[in-house]
Every structure is written in structure tokens, then in C-alpha cells.
Write an enzyme that holds these catalytic residues in place. Structure first.
Site, PDB file in Angstrom:
ATOM      1  CE  LYS A 139      -3.575   2.497   5.332  1.00  0.00           C
ATOM      2  NZ  LYS A 139      -3.819   1.619   6.500  1.00  0.00           N
ATOM      3  CB  SER A 144      -3.700  -1.869   4.664  1.00  0.00           C
ATOM      4  OG  SER A 144      -4.174  -1.010   5.688  1.00  0.00           O
ATOM      5  CB  SER A 159      -3.446  -1.736   8.846  1.00  0.00           C
ATOM      6  OG  SER A 159      -4.256  -2.701   8.233  1.00  0.00           O
TER       7      SER A 159
END
Length: 448
Positions: A221, A293, A317
Site C-alpha cells: 500500500k 483505503s 480500511s
């Protein structure tokens, strides 16, 4: 806010007065972007010239109460108007001090360890790095290889049916072909990945086996830093940012000879499901975003563009994009995995965890990245064990019928699968806890 009991109106506690000042102080700052103001003779005078500058009056405070969701009396508004200038000056001094470095944590640190309890020597039984089941021959179809489990891929590499370099090139090819539709990658580190894969193959040939993740390609990420690699945090102001540190989780995976394919799409500043380029897509329905996210990590893993990915979770997330994309996400207990080198959103809630396509694979990744780290003061050293061969027969699973009222066929299929597997479903009625209260701390720490 400096005050004494004589300056607080009857019925207003010091706590309420502090909350009032904290809630309302931001409003005049928004109207004075330079952040400079002064309090003179009981009246607040703005230091900027312009038609919007004015003293903070009880009437202005009354208008701001709707934004804060609170209500004051006339006497309370008078008291706030007299003292709010001090708060604005404090904020102005903070703005003048410049940006805080990302790795600067608050002086008070949250560690998720229960008081007065010794840690058990092991959390359970079993080897969390064990690959379970019999692994068959390596398939000839590249798609079947792309969707294989970590355990299968690692076994084929050790057998010589597959090399880390060939597997890495397979995933890079899929990224090149499919990412223009999915938008799950922000930065592809192809050259770095090929170099890492070749090093993994050389080490294995020399008898240096670093465990189940040896030679396995993954995505990280894009709020997790890798030195000299772009790390945008998904936000336009940082789209050209180059990291100068490497996160602990990346160092641990490097030590295992795992191969980083690149940085996956993340909602701007780890919030939401859109970044500065395009919305990341659910591979099973490209009309949908992949949620936020950890959007790119879930989408890319589910689409077979990588064997696994790293995600982060503060308030859903990891679990949210995994539920949307059909991936398997593990949100570790706070503190189990070091967050050093990752963007700080909320110091007391941020967590890093694996996103995979198989439940057993999450244990293989977690075993590689967990552990105490002196660079993350909230990290803890807690043993991790996992017995992937233990049957689920008799396992008690709590559920609430209300959760499944609008779940559709997919949700009810989960219940049938649990029953067919031998689990015992126990109907529970959990208290209606104020989960939204978590957002108060999240917003405060994120703003800081």
C-alpha cells in the site's frame, strides 16, 4: 484554554469548557488563513486585512455551534468569546512551527497490553509458517498460476517447477495488461522486482531458504515507505514524494526474499476510495470502486496481479475493500505489527496487515511481519502461533440475525457453509456500543 472556576458559568464544567474551545477554535482560523491573531482588551482582533475579518462575538459562536453539534447558553458564549483568542494564538504558534515529521509520535503512547497480566509463552499451538495440504503439480495455464496460493507458489519454486523471476514476470505482465482498467497500482517497481527475484533464485539455489515467502511477489500500500521509491500517500500534494526511509514491514519482507512488485493505490491520505489519478476498481464489477483505503491491495490481490499485498487499517480500511473485492484480509491486533515507515493517520488506531486470497496465507504473511520494533513505541512482542490443520468442527461462531437482514444470497451462503463445515452457530445480541465515538479520536489525531 486558560481559565479558573470563577470564569466558567454555572453548570459548565472545566471539561465542557475545554471541549467548547477545541470545537470552536478552528472556525476563526479558517477565516484567517495566515493563522495570526491577537487578543486585546477582551476583544479578538484579526491580524489580516479584509472584509471577512472581525472580532469573534457570541453571535459568531452561536452560528458555529451547529457545525460542532453542541449548544451553549448566552453566558457560556460570552465566556468563550472572551477567552477564545488565547486558543487561536496557540494554534497560530503551532502553524508557525511548521509541519511535524511523519515519524514523530505523541509523547503519550498507547500500547494494547492489558494491565497486570503476564503474556502467555504462546498464543496457541501450531507452526504459523507451515504450508498445509498436498500441493499438486504446477499448472501450465498462467492464469491458474497467478491465482494460486502462497503455499502452492512457494512449493513449486522449491521443486524447480517455477522460478521467482518467471513468477514475477508473470505478475508484471498481468499488471501491465489489467491495471489500466483496475487502477490498482500507483507505482510499479519492475526493475527492483526483477533484481529481487533473481537474488531470491540465487539464494535458494545456494541452499539459503528464507521460508514460505521466499521469492513470492507482493504489493505494498502506497502509504508504506520504501527508500528511493515514490510514496504518494494517494494525495495530490505528495504525488512526487520520494521516500528516504524503508518501513519495518518492507525490511522484514526483504529479509525473507519476498519480491515487491510496486505500490498499490490508496485512498487520499488513507481515507476513502479515490486518489489523484483514478478510482481503483473492483475486479469482479469494474463499475464499482474497490472501497477504501487499502483499495489497490485488495483489488490487485483479488485480480491475481500479486500473490499477496500489505494493507493498513484505522477504521475499516482492510476489511472493507476485502469484503468488496472478495479478498481475505487480516487486521492484526493493534501493536502486533510495527508501523515504522508508514504514514501516520491515527497513532492509537493504525494497523498494518496482510491481504491474500486464502485464509491460511494470512498466517504466512503475519508470521513474517509481526514483532516488536523499537522504532514504533506502540509495538509489542507477542508470540504468534497458528495451527492451520486444526479442524473447525465444534468451533462456536457468534452471529446476529439483524446483520443478515439485507445480506442477500452471498451472506446466507456464508452461514450455510459454516454449518456444513461443522461449526456451531450461536445467536448473540451484542450491546449497541457507540462505535462512532472512535471517529472523535481519529479526527483529532488525523488533524494533528
Amino acid at each position: 484554554m486558560r481559565s479558573n472556576s470563577s470564569s466558567v458559568p454555572t453548570g459548565t464544567s472545566r471539561r465542557e469548557a475545554l471541549i467548547a474551545a477545541a470545537s470552536l477554535a478552528a472556525l476563526p482560523i479558517a477565516g484567517n488563513a495566515a493563522g495570526n491573531s491577537r487578543h486585546q482588551g477582551g476583544e479578538l482582533e484579526a491580524s489580516m486585512d479584509g472584509p471577512d475579518d472581525q472580532a469573534i462575538t457570541p453571535a459568531i459562536i452561536a452560528g458555529a455551534e451547529r457545525m460542532a453539534g453542541i449548544r451553549f447558553t448566552d453566558s457560556e458564549r460570552e465566556m468563550i468569546a472572551r477567552t477564545i483568542g488565547e486558543q487561536i494564538d496557540l494554534f497560530a504558534d503551532r502553524v508557525k512551527a511548521g509541519a511535524m515529521p511523519n515519524d514523530l509520535a505523541p509523547a503519550m503512547v498507547f500500547r494494547a497490553l492489558p494491565p497486570d497480566r503476564a503474556l502467555d509463552p504462546a498464543t496457541s499451538t501450531g507452526n504459523p509458517e507451515m504450508v498445509v495440504g498436498t500441493v499438486g503439480p504446477c499448472p501450465s495455464d498462467p492464469v491458474d498460476v497467478a491465482y494460486a496460493s502462497i503455499g502452492e507458489l512457494g512449493t513449486w519454486i522449491r521443486r524447480g517447477d517455477l522460478t521467482s523471476e518467471s513468477l514475477t514476470r508473470l505478475y508484471l505482465d498481468r499488471i501491465e495488461r489489467l491495471d489500466p482498467t483496475l487502477h490498482c497500482m500507483i507505482t510499479v517497481t519492475a526493475e527492483r522486482a526483477i533484481e529481487q527475484a533473481r537474488a531470491a533464485d540465487r539464494a535458494l539455489a545456494a541452499g539459503d531458504d528464507r521460508g514460505p515467502l521466499h521469492g513470492i511477489p507482493y504489493g505494498a500500500k502506497d502509504i508504506i515507505d520504501v527508500a528511493d521509491v515514490r510514496a504518494t500517500w494517494g494525495a495530490t500534494p505528495f504525488k512526487d514524494r520520494i521516500a528516504d526511509t524503508t518501513a519495518t514491514v518492507i525490511e522484514k519482507l526483504d529479509a525473507r526474499h519476498a519480491v515487491m512488485l510496486g505500490k498499490t493505490a490508496v485512498g487520499a491520505l488513507a481515507y476513502g476510495d479515490i486518489w489523484f489519478d483514478a478510482q481503483c476498481r473492483n475486479p469482479w464489477n469494474t463499475e464499482q470502486g474497490s472501497s477504501g483505503s487499502s483499495a489497490g491491495s485488495a483489488s490487485g490481490t483479488s485480480a491475481g496481479l500479486m500473490a499477496f499485498a500489505l494493507g493498513t487499517e484505522t477504521y475499516g480500511s482492510i476489511v472493507s475493500p476485502c469484503a468488496r473485492c472478495g479478498a481475505t484480509g487480516l487486521r492484526p491486533t493493534f501493536g502486533r505489527v510495527s508501523r515504522y515507515g508508514a504514514m501516520s493517520l491515527c497513532w492509537s488506531l493504525d494497523k498494518i496487515g496482510p491481504i491474500t486470497r486464502r485464509v491460511a496465507d494470512t498466517a504466512l504473511v503475519l508470521a513474517a511481519i509481526d514483532g516488536i520494533d523499537p522504532r514504533d513505541p506502540s509495538s509489542v512482542g507477542v508470540p504468534f502461533a497458528c495451527d492451520a490443520e486444526r479442524p473447525v468442527t465444534g468451533l462456536r461462531v457468534g452471529w446476529n440475525p439483524g446483520w443478515f437482514e439485507n445480506a442477500g444470497e452471498a451472506g446466507h451462503r456464508i452461514l450455510r457453509h459454516l454449518k456444513d463445515s461443522g461449526c456451531t452457530l450461536v445467536e448473540v445480541d451484542l450491546p449497541d456500543l457507540p462505535y462512532s465515538a472512535l471517529l472523535v479520536g481519529l479526527y483529532a489525531e488525523a488533524a494533528a
